[in-house]
Design an enzyme around this catalytic site. Structure first.
Site, short mmCIF file in Angstrom:
data_model
loop_
_atom_site.label_atom_id
_atom_site.label_comp_id
_atom_site.label_asym_id
_atom_site.label_seq_id
_atom_site.Cartn_x
_atom_site.Cartn_y
_atom_site.Cartn_z
N GLY A 9 11.99 -3.63 0.96
CA GLY A 9 11.94 -2.55 -0.03
C GLY A 9 12.49 -1.26 0.55
O GLY A 9 13.38 -1.26 1.40
N ARG A 10 11.91 -0.13 0.11
CA ARG A 10 12.40 1.19 0.56
C ARG A 10 12.42 1.30 2.08
O ARG A 10 13.37 1.81 2.67
CB ARG A 10 11.48 2.28 -0.02
CG ARG A 10 11.62 2.47 -1.50
CD ARG A 10 10.49 3.32 -2.05
NE ARG A 10 9.20 2.62 -1.97
CZ ARG A 10 8.11 2.97 -2.63
NH1 ARG A 10 8.13 4.04 -3.41
NH2 ARG A 10 6.99 2.30 -2.52
N VAL A 67 5.89 -5.27 4.33
CA VAL A 67 5.42 -5.59 2.98
C VAL A 67 4.25 -4.65 2.65
O VAL A 67 3.70 -3.99 3.54
CB VAL A 67 4.97 -7.07 2.88
CG1 VAL A 67 6.14 -7.99 3.16
CG2 VAL A 67 3.80 -7.37 3.82
N ASN A 95 1.38 0.35 6.11
CA ASN A 95 0.19 1.21 6.22
C ASN A 95 -1.07 0.37 6.10
O ASN A 95 -1.90 0.59 5.21
CB ASN A 95 0.21 2.26 5.10
CG ASN A 95 0.98 3.50 5.49
OD1 ASN A 95 1.05 3.87 6.66
ND2 ASN A 95 1.58 4.15 4.51
N GLY A 119 8.09 9.00 8.38
CA GLY A 119 9.45 9.50 8.16
C GLY A 119 9.91 9.19 6.75
O GLY A 119 10.69 9.94 6.17
N LYS A 169 -1.79 6.36 12.60
CA LYS A 169 -1.04 6.61 11.35
C LYS A 169 -1.99 7.01 10.21
O LYS A 169 -1.65 7.85 9.37
CB LYS A 169 -0.23 5.35 10.97
CG LYS A 169 0.58 5.50 9.66
CD LYS A 169 1.55 6.65 9.73
CE LYS A 169 2.54 6.84 8.64
NZ LYS A 169 2.25 6.56 7.27
N GLU A 176 -1.23 14.83 6.63
CA GLU A 176 -0.18 14.99 5.60
C GLU A 176 -0.80 15.49 4.28
O GLU A 176 -0.27 16.40 3.64
CB GLU A 176 0.49 13.63 5.42
CG GLU A 176 1.62 13.53 4.43
CD GLU A 176 2.14 12.07 4.42
OE1 GLU A 176 2.77 11.65 5.41
OE2 GLU A 176 1.89 11.37 3.43
N1 LIG Z 1 7.40 4.59 1.32
C1 LIG Z 1 6.95 5.29 2.35
O1 LIG Z 1 7.11 6.52 2.46
C2 LIG Z 1 6.21 4.63 3.46
C3 LIG Z 1 5.67 3.36 3.31
N2 LIG Z 1 4.98 2.80 4.35
C4 LIG Z 1 4.38 1.47 4.23
O2 LIG Z 1 5.41 0.49 4.40
C5 LIG Z 1 5.09 -0.69 3.64
C6 LIG Z 1 6.26 -0.97 2.70
O3 LIG Z 1 6.44 0.18 1.88
P1 LIG Z 1 7.72 0.37 0.93
O4 LIG Z 1 8.92 -0.17 1.59
O5 LIG Z 1 7.66 1.78 0.51
O6 LIG Z 1 7.31 -0.58 -0.28
P2 LIG Z 1 8.30 -1.23 -1.37
O7 LIG Z 1 7.42 -1.55 -2.53
O8 LIG Z 1 9.50 -0.39 -1.57
O9 LIG Z 1 8.79 -2.61 -0.68
C7 LIG Z 1 7.93 -3.68 -0.42
C8 LIG Z 1 8.79 -4.94 -0.40
O10 LIG Z 1 7.97 -6.03 0.03
C9 LIG Z 1 8.29 -7.16 -0.78
N3 LIG Z 1 7.15 -8.05 -0.74
C10 LIG Z 1 5.94 -7.90 -1.30
N4 LIG Z 1 5.15 -8.94 -0.99
C11 LIG Z 1 5.89 -9.76 -0.20
C12 LIG Z 1 5.63 -10.99 0.45
N5 LIG Z 1 4.43 -11.59 0.36
N6 LIG Z 1 6.63 -11.57 1.16
C13 LIG Z 1 7.85 -10.97 1.26
N7 LIG Z 1 8.15 -9.81 0.67
C14 LIG Z 1 7.17 -9.21 -0.05
C15 LIG Z 1 8.59 -6.58 -2.15
O11 LIG Z 1 9.35 -7.48 -2.94
C16 LIG Z 1 9.34 -5.31 -1.78
O12 LIG Z 1 10.74 -5.55 -1.68
C17 LIG Z 1 3.77 -0.36 2.93
O13 LIG Z 1 2.69 -0.82 3.70
C18 LIG Z 1 3.76 1.16 2.87
O14 LIG Z 1 2.47 1.69 2.74
C19 LIG Z 1 4.83 3.43 5.56
C20 LIG Z 1 5.34 4.66 5.75
C21 LIG Z 1 6.06 5.38 4.72
O1 LIG Z 2 2.64 6.78 4.76
C1 LIG Z 2 3.34 7.42 4.00
C2 LIG Z 2 3.98 8.70 4.39
O2 LIG Z 2 3.63 9.07 5.68
C3 LIG Z 2 3.54 6.87 2.63
O3 LIG Z 2 4.47 7.61 1.90
C4 LIG Z 2 2.21 6.77 1.93
O4 LIG Z 2 2.39 6.09 0.69
C5 LIG Z 2 1.59 8.16 1.72
O5 LIG Z 2 0.25 8.06 1.31
P1 LIG Z 2 -0.17 8.22 -0.25
O6 LIG Z 2 0.57 7.11 -1.00
O7 LIG Z 2 -1.64 8.08 -0.28
O8 LIG Z 2 0.33 9.61 -0.67
#
Ligand SMILES: NC(=O)C1=CN([C@@H]2O[C@H](COP(=O)(O)OP(=O)(O)OC[C@H]3O[C@@H](n4cnc5c(N)ncnc54)[C@H](O)[C@@H]3O)[C@@H](O)[C@H]2O)C=CC1
Ligand SMILES: O=C(CO)[C@H](O)[C@H](O)COP(=O)(O)O
Length: 300
Positions: A9-10, A67, A95, A119, A169, A176
């Site tokens: 994902g992102r 994921v 997370n 980030g 984290k 944050e």
């Molecule tokens: N977006 C943010 O700013 C940040 C996110 N995170 C953490 O990183 C992790 C991913 O976040 P994002 O990339 O933002 O989420 P997202 O929703 O953009 O991407 C998640 C991806 O995982 C895939 N997925 C879900 N279940 C799956 C499985 N069982 N097997 C394979 N693929 C699967 C989905 O299809 C999707 O492409 C989360 O734990 C999030 O809390 C950490 C720091 C920053």
């Molecule tokens: O870890 C992050 C940034 O550092 C993610 O963006 C997280 O989703 C932020 O927490 P919340 O969704 O509770 O605002």
């Protein structure tokens, strides 16, 4: 080096891009076929399922999970487990709650690294800050990948044993929340105060040399530039909240006072009533700035 990335994902896509850019090989899997195709376009080898991914990685597998926290992590590990040995290393860059990471580290055969990642998608070009917990040998063996995904060697470190990466984290996210709350309150006073101010100009001026300059403040500047001085239709509804809740729960357990973090979390919960508070509307928009989380908009 060859890395398996699960979850594209992102955040996962950035891991793929940065690892490929550094000259390593990536085998990529996601439940979403479109996400796998995007990674393949970037140069990764697509995997059909987790068994295929494991087979393609061969001996001494290095795997990065990106994921959503919770069930998706457990489901992925359960399916990977028959393919893992003690020579393999699995990194969870999401997370996850630190206690879940300790449990997972104890229950799988491979070495398990819990990796707090900061980030957000907007930090893709610079690289991430990585806070890592788990066995030292496993951390060392992943150094080339961590160097590539982080801002560089100074952008990652081993915090300590299993759980410590996600623990750090979790606290990072509590901080944050509090910083977003502080900026939100300051701009709310300026927006409703004595002078007719250009808030983008205030943020820009502060960002150039002021004590309170920061990336979040740059994102405030961006928010006013893109949404307007009154934040347009950005709603008073701040989503998320899980990591802040964990931080407060842990602080209560450790009897450490964290009134600012608690207050920021309480404001988030309060925002769900959508009574139009400016500071919370700014926090809503800032989450898009740093995490590309969907902006909640007011209904017409
Ligand atoms: N977006 C943010 O700013 C940040 C996110 N995170 C953490 O990183 C992790 C991913 O976040 P994002 O990339 O933002 O989420 P997202 O929703 O953009 O991407 C998640 C991806 O995982 C895939 N997925 C879900 N279940 C799956 C499985 N069982 N097997 C394979 N693929 C699967 C989905 O299809 C999707 O492409 C989360 O734990 C999030 O809390 C950490 C720091 C920053
Ligand atoms: O870890 C992050 C940034 O550092 C993610 O963006 C997280 O989703 C932020 O927490 P919340 O969704 O509770 O605002």
């Amino acid at each position: 080096m060859q890395l398996g990335v699960i979850g594209l994902g992102r955040m996962g896509q950035i891991v793929v891009d940065r690892v490929l850019d550094a000259g390593h090989d990536v085998v990529a899997f996601d439940l979403d076929a479109e996400a796998v195709a995007t990674a393949a376009d970037a140069g990764a080898t697509p995997a059909e399922d987790l068994g295929d991914l494991a087979e393609r990685l061969g001996e001494e597998k290095r795997i990065w999970l990106m994921v959503p926290a919770g069930e998706a992590v457990d489901a992925t590990l359960e399916e990977l487990e028959p393919h893992l040995t003690a020579d393999d290393v699995v990194v969870d860059g999401g997370n996850s709650h630190f206690e879940a990471s300790v449990r997972r580290a104890e229950s799988i055969d491979a070495a398990y690294l819990d990796c707090g990642t900061s980030g957000g998608p907007a930090g893709a070009e610079l690289g991430f800050s990585l806070m890592i917990g788990g066995p030292e040998w496993a951390y060392e063996s992943m150094t080339p990948v961590f160097d590539a995904v982080a801002t560089g060697p100074a952008g990652h470190d081993r915090m300590g044993p299993s759980g410590s990466g996600h623990y750090v984290k979790m606290v990072h996210n509590g901080v944050e929340y509090a910083l977003m709350q502080a900026y939100g309150e300051g701009f709310e006073l300026l927006a409703n105060g004595r002078y007719d101010l250009d808030l983008e100009s205030v943020a820009r001026t502060w960002n150039n040399g002021a004590v309170i300059r920061s990336w979040l403040l740059e994102l405030c500047e961006e928010a006013f530039r893109e949404e307007g001085n009154d934040l347009g239709d950005v709603a008073d509804h701040v989503a998320g909240g899980s990591t802040g809740t964990w931080t407060v729960q842990e602080a209560l357990e450790q009897e450490v006072p964290v009134p600012l973090i608690y207050q920021a979390l309480a404001e988030r919960f309060g925002s769900r009533a959508d009574d139009g508070r400016f500071g919370r509307r700014l926090a809503n928009r800032l989450r898009y700035g740093f995490g590309r989380h969907e902006v909640q908009r007011r209904e017409e």
